[in-house]
Design a protein around this motif. Structure first.
Motif, short mmCIF file in Angstrom:
data_model
loop_
_atom_site.label_atom_id
_atom_site.label_comp_id
_atom_site.label_asym_id
_atom_site.label_seq_id
_atom_site.Cartn_x
_atom_site.Cartn_y
_atom_site.Cartn_z
N ALA A 119 37.56 -28.01 47.40
CA ALA A 119 37.90 -28.79 46.21
C ALA A 119 37.45 -28.07 44.95
O ALA A 119 36.45 -27.34 44.95
CB ALA A 119 37.27 -30.17 46.28
N ALA A 120 38.17 -28.27 43.86
CA ALA A 120 37.82 -27.66 42.58
C ALA A 120 36.42 -28.10 42.17
O ALA A 120 36.04 -29.25 42.34
CB ALA A 120 38.83 -28.07 41.52
N GLY A 121 35.65 -27.16 41.66
CA GLY A 121 34.32 -27.47 41.18
C GLY A 121 33.22 -27.40 42.23
O GLY A 121 32.05 -27.56 41.92
N VAL A 122 33.60 -27.16 43.49
CA VAL A 122 32.61 -27.04 44.56
C VAL A 122 32.22 -25.58 44.69
O VAL A 122 33.07 -24.71 44.86
CB VAL A 122 33.16 -27.57 45.91
N SER A 123 30.92 -25.30 44.60
CA SER A 123 30.47 -23.92 44.65
C SER A 123 30.03 -23.47 46.05
O SER A 123 29.92 -22.28 46.30
CB SER A 123 29.31 -23.71 43.67
N GLU A 124 29.76 -24.41 46.94
CA GLU A 124 29.30 -24.05 48.28
C GLU A 124 30.39 -23.29 49.04
O GLU A 124 31.55 -23.68 49.02
CB GLU A 124 28.95 -25.31 49.09
N PRO A 125 30.03 -22.22 49.76
CA PRO A 125 31.01 -21.56 50.63
C PRO A 125 31.48 -22.52 51.71
O PRO A 125 30.77 -23.44 52.11
CB PRO A 125 30.22 -20.40 51.24
N GLU A 126 32.67 -22.26 52.21
CA GLU A 126 33.27 -23.17 53.18
C GLU A 126 32.55 -23.21 54.52
O GLU A 126 32.77 -24.13 55.30
CB GLU A 126 34.74 -22.78 53.41
N ASP A 127 31.71 -22.22 54.82
CA ASP A 127 31.04 -22.24 56.12
C ASP A 127 29.75 -23.06 56.10
O ASP A 127 28.95 -23.00 57.02
CB ASP A 127 30.78 -20.83 56.65
N HIS A 128 29.60 -23.90 55.07
CA HIS A 128 28.51 -24.87 55.02
C HIS A 128 28.73 -25.90 56.13
O HIS A 128 29.86 -26.34 56.38
CB HIS A 128 28.51 -25.56 53.65
N LEU A 129 27.67 -26.28 56.82
CA LEU A 129 27.79 -27.18 57.96
C LEU A 129 28.43 -28.51 57.57
O LEU A 129 29.24 -29.07 58.32
CB LEU A 129 26.43 -27.41 58.62
N GLY A 130 28.11 -29.03 56.38
CA GLY A 130 28.72 -30.27 55.94
C GLY A 130 30.22 -30.17 55.80
O GLY A 130 30.97 -31.07 56.22
N PHE A 131 30.69 -29.07 55.24
CA PHE A 131 32.13 -28.85 55.07
C PHE A 131 32.80 -28.73 56.43
O PHE A 131 33.86 -29.33 56.67
CB PHE A 131 32.35 -27.59 54.24
N CYS A 132 32.19 -27.99 57.35
CA CYS A 132 32.77 -27.83 58.69
C CYS A 132 32.86 -29.17 59.42
O CYS A 132 33.84 -29.43 60.12
CB CYS A 132 31.95 -26.83 59.50
N CYS A 133 31.85 -30.03 59.25
CA CYS A 133 31.90 -31.36 59.85
C CYS A 133 33.02 -32.19 59.25
O CYS A 133 33.72 -32.93 59.96
CB CYS A 133 30.55 -32.07 59.69
#
Length: 198
Positions: A119-133
């Motif tokens: 999503a726009a404005g999100v700085s965390e890389p996609e391999d963050h565990l929260g994103f993967c969940c």
């Protein structure tokens, strides 16, 4: 944290919906500290005598023993920190020892194939565990298409997520998040056991 590519199917298996709810909850807890409203809802979780049920009951109990300000400080210490948090919940870090490595590139390619973007404005890389969940929840709910949830789990969660949740469960700063780590570890163990069935 992400932008979905599709619309959920109305014919999703009820068991898959329950699995999706667990992954969505884990994704939410890892993406930001729970506010007072979410803590109140978590207190209403019901457990049973199964390992998963006990983990849910422990999360409900932990939510009842902490307030939003304390859990926000705990989240900061665990995941952000001054300079760095106690944990780095990224696939690249767990699989290579470094951030922004091949596991992130492979995940980005998989996400592109199913039409999921950060999503726009999100700085965390996609391999963050929260994103993967969150992605796993979307696949189970039928919101994303082009990859089976089992394939996503096998490639992008199974190799490392259980260790990360176990580390969260044992983290020095973890109080509320000890219960969240235990729940996550149980969910990953159940998924791995199910994947091993013939």
């Amino acid at each position: 944290m992400m932008e979905p590519a599709g619309v959920a199917s109305s014919a999703v298996d009820p068991l898959d919906l329950e699995r999706a709810r667990l992954f969505a909850l884990l994704g939410r807890l890892l993406s930001a500290p729970p506010d007072a409203g979410l803590l109140a809802r978590l207190q209403g979780l019901q457990g049973d005598a199964t390992p998963l049920g006990r983990a849910l009951a422990a999360l409900a109990e932990a939510a009842g023993r902490i307030d939003a300000a304390r859990v926000e400080r705990e989240y900061f210490t665990l995941f952000i920190g001054v300079g760095r948090g106690e944990l780095l919940p990224y696939a690249s870090y767990y699989l290579t020892g470094f951030l922004h490595e091949r596991p992130l590139a492979e995940l980005r390619a998989a996400l592109g194939a199913i039409g999921v973007a950060r999503a726009a404005g999100v700085s965390e890389p996609e391999d963050h565990l929260g994103f993967c969940c969150e992605v796993m929840a979307g696949l189970l709910e039928g919101r994303f298409h082009g990859m089976a949830a089992g394939d996503f789990f096998a490639r992008h969660l199974a190799p490392w997520a259980g260790r990360c949740f176990a580390d969260l469960e044992g983290a020095e700063a973890a109080v509320f998040y000890r219960a969240a780590g235990a729940l996550g570890r149980r969910v990953i163990e159940i998924e791995q056991a199910a994947a091993a069935l013939p």
